[in-house]
Enzyme design. Structure first.
Site, PDB file in Angstrom:
ATOM      1  N   SER A  61       7.240  14.844  -5.267  1.00 22.56           N
ATOM      2  CA  SER A  61       7.878  15.275  -6.623  1.00 22.56           C
ATOM      3  C   SER A  61       6.981  16.419  -7.246  1.00 22.56           C
ATOM      4  O   SER A  61       7.459  16.959  -8.183  1.00 22.56           O
ATOM      5  CB  SER A  61       7.924  13.961  -7.517  1.00 22.56           C
ATOM      6  OG  SER A  61       8.733  13.374  -7.206  1.00 22.56           O
ATOM      7  N   LYS A  64       8.630  19.359  -7.537  1.00 28.39           N
ATOM      8  CA  LYS A  64       9.575  19.910  -8.715  1.00 28.39           C
ATOM      9  C   LYS A  64       9.123  20.750  -9.756  1.00 28.39           C
ATOM     10  O   LYS A  64       9.826  21.698 -10.545  1.00 28.39           O
ATOM     11  CB  LYS A  64       9.891  18.532  -9.569  1.00 28.39           C
ATOM     12  CG  LYS A  64      10.583  17.422  -8.585  1.00 28.39           C
ATOM     13  CD  LYS A  64      10.587  16.077  -9.398  1.00 28.39           C
ATOM     14  CE  LYS A  64      11.237  14.924  -8.380  1.00 28.39           C
ATOM     15  NZ  LYS A  64      11.194  13.980  -9.205  1.00 28.39           N
ATOM     16  N   TYR A 188      16.938  19.386  -1.465  1.00 28.69           N
ATOM     17  CA  TYR A 188      15.697  18.537  -2.331  1.00 28.69           C
ATOM     18  C   TYR A 188      14.987  17.605  -1.286  1.00 28.69           C
ATOM     19  O   TYR A 188      13.793  17.750  -1.597  1.00 28.69           O
ATOM     20  CB  TYR A 188      16.773  17.589  -3.095  1.00 28.69           C
ATOM     21  CG  TYR A 188      15.773  16.423  -3.895  1.00 28.69           C
ATOM     22  CD1 TYR A 188      15.188  17.018  -5.027  1.00 28.69           C
ATOM     23  CD2 TYR A 188      15.383  15.166  -3.392  1.00 28.69           C
ATOM     24  CE1 TYR A 188      14.280  16.019  -5.766  1.00 28.69           C
ATOM     25  CE2 TYR A 188      14.722  14.192  -4.134  1.00 28.69           C
ATOM     26  CZ  TYR A 188      14.105  14.703  -5.168  1.00 28.69           C
ATOM     27  OH  TYR A 188      13.446  13.681  -6.027  1.00 28.69           O
ATOM     28  N   TYR A 236       6.672  10.402 -15.418  1.00 27.94           N
ATOM     29  CA  TYR A 236       7.862   9.350 -15.502  1.00 27.94           C
ATOM     30  C   TYR A 236       7.473   8.609 -16.622  1.00 27.94           C
ATOM     31  O   TYR A 236       6.896   9.104 -17.731  1.00 27.94           O
ATOM     32  CB  TYR A 236       8.236   8.819 -14.468  1.00 27.94           C
ATOM     33  CG  TYR A 236       7.943   9.626 -13.017  1.00 27.94           C
ATOM     34  CD1 TYR A 236       8.890  10.674 -12.896  1.00 27.94           C
ATOM     35  CD2 TYR A 236       7.442   9.284 -11.966  1.00 27.94           C
ATOM     36  CE1 TYR A 236       9.183  11.509 -12.025  1.00 27.94           C
ATOM     37  CE2 TYR A 236       7.111  10.243 -11.010  1.00 27.94           C
ATOM     38  CZ  TYR A 236       7.961  11.263 -10.715  1.00 27.94           C
ATOM     39  OH  TYR A 236       8.106  12.109  -9.861  1.00 27.94           O
ATOM     40  N   VAL A 254       5.372  10.715  -5.041  1.00 28.90           N
ATOM     41  CA  VAL A 254       5.020   9.453  -4.125  1.00 28.90           C
ATOM     42  C   VAL A 254       4.174   9.557  -3.052  1.00 28.90           C
ATOM     43  O   VAL A 254       4.099   8.470  -2.426  1.00 28.90           O
ATOM     44  CB  VAL A 254       6.486   8.618  -4.151  1.00 28.90           C
ATOM     45  CG1 VAL A 254       6.785   8.062  -5.371  1.00 28.90           C
ATOM     46  CG2 VAL A 254       7.539   9.407  -3.274  1.00 28.90           C
TER      47      VAL A 254
HETATM   48  N1  GLN Z   1      11.393  12.418  -2.686  1.00 28.43           N
HETATM   49  C1  GLN Z   1      10.989  11.409  -3.515  1.00 28.43           C
HETATM   50  C2  GLN Z   1      12.351  10.969  -4.128  1.00 28.43           C
HETATM   51  O1  GLN Z   1      13.400  11.379  -4.447  1.00 28.43           O
HETATM   52  C3  GLN Z   1      10.398  11.976  -4.762  1.00 28.43           C
HETATM   53  C4  GLN Z   1       9.982  10.834  -5.867  1.00 28.43           C
HETATM   54  C5  GLN Z   1       8.600  11.092  -6.465  1.00 28.43           C
HETATM   55  O2  GLN Z   1       7.855  11.847  -5.691  1.00 28.43           O
HETATM   56  N2  GLN Z   1       8.477  10.517  -7.561  1.00 28.43           N
HETATM   57  O3  GLN Z   1      12.505   9.633  -4.361  1.00 28.43           O
END
Ligand code: GLN
Length: 301
Positions: A61, A64, A188, A236, A254
């Site tokens: 993420s 992003k 994505y 988050y 993650v």
């Molecule tokens: N690729 C992961 C997902 O969409 C990214 C989530 C994350 O890093 N928090 O679940």
């Protein structure tokens, strides 16, 4: 700085509770949890590292942030008609608020919001073209060429991305996804599968510094705003906790990485694969808490 990073890395290596490696993406479940790295790229151009700072990991993420910058570059303020700027207080993959808010995600860092920014960035280009532009942007930000997408991780996520597909289809039903969900999800999952080392990530974060010598890939105003979103939404439902403990804009993934910006001072990347209950790096957060305390780099002094 070097002594501080060595000390933080030594503490992390001795930690008993390392959190839990993400296993909902099968390929990430294979990562050795006993790894830790921290790198700092200072505003004046010095690079300090400790631990496994040259081991590539899945940025997930954290991508992003780069895609948000690119999507804003493409459509400017119009992006905010399709995605909000408020923390959600929900987990990164939650669908809960989407129904109430008619397919408009709370912010660009939860998965639903990131799917919108990816859809925006994709525009009418092919996923291959968009991903090529993204990789070029990350390489330019870090001034590093050896940054790639791990195809096995992308494929592994795509095969199990049922929840993200649900988010995409739900938003599409509200007209808030312009491309076919298959194309958006393919793009994505590949952006999340970019691999970088801690050193490369700390260097890449410099594009969000507003200091002499930092890359000028985005305007000053945009740097300020992306930092604000990282501060309020980058972790988050753990964003308040991260602000409380660290006091710096950050974006987690993650894969266990966190990119942290200390405005005016430097860019910090930390990585440890085990996650806390919010899905943010457990030891990475603890390391940043020590780092902020010892350096006094928190924006709150
Ligand atoms: N690729 C992961 C997902 O969409 C990214 C989530 C994350 O890093 N928090 O679940």
């Amino acid at each position: 700085m070097q002594d501080l990073l060595e000390d933080i890395a030594a503490r992390a290596l001795g930690a008993e509770d390392r959190g839990k490696v993400a296993d909902y993406i099968p390929e990430l479940a294979k990562v050795d949890p006993d790894q830790f790295a921290i790198s700092v790229s200072t505003a004046d151009g010095q690079l300090f590292s400790a631990g496994d700072a040259r081991t590539p990991f899945s940025i997930q993420s954290i991508s992003k942030v780069f895609v948000l910058a690119l999507a804003l570059g493409q459509v400017g303020e119009a992006l905010w008609r399709r995605v909000g700027r408020e923390p959600s207080g929900q987990s990164f993959d939650s669908i809960l608020l989407l129904e109430r808010e008619k397919g408009i995600p709370r912010n660009p860092f939860i998965n639903a919001g990131a799917l919108v920014t990816t859809d925006t960035f994709l525009g009418s280009a092919s996923p291959r073209e968009a991903l090529g532009a993204l990789i070029r942007f990350v390489r330019a930000a870090s001034d590093q060429d050896d940054i790639h997408i791990n195809e096995a991780v992308a494929k592994s996520e795509l095969e199990t991305a049922h929840r993200n597909f649900a988010l995409a289809h739900y938003m599409r039903s509200h007209g808030n996804l312009l491309n076919n969900p298959d194309l958006v999800l393919g793009t994505y999952c590949h952006q999340c599968a970019i691999e970088m080392t801690c050193e490369q990530l700390a260097l890449a974060g410099r594009f969000l510094l507003d200091t002499a010598g930092a890359p000028s890939l985005v305007s000053r105003e945009r740097k300020r705003r992306i930092n604000a979103l990282m501060m309020t939404c980058g972790h988050y439902d753990g964003s308040g906790d991260f602000a409380f403990r660290v006091g710096l804009p950050g974006k987690s993934g993650v894969g266990g990485g966190i990119l942290v910006i200390a405005p005016g001072r430097g860019s910090v990347a930390v990585w440890s694969p085990g996650l806390n209950s919010y899905g943010n790096s457990k030891l990475g957060t603890e390391a940043m808490e020590i780092f902020a305390r010892e350096t006094g780099w928190s924006i709150f002094g």
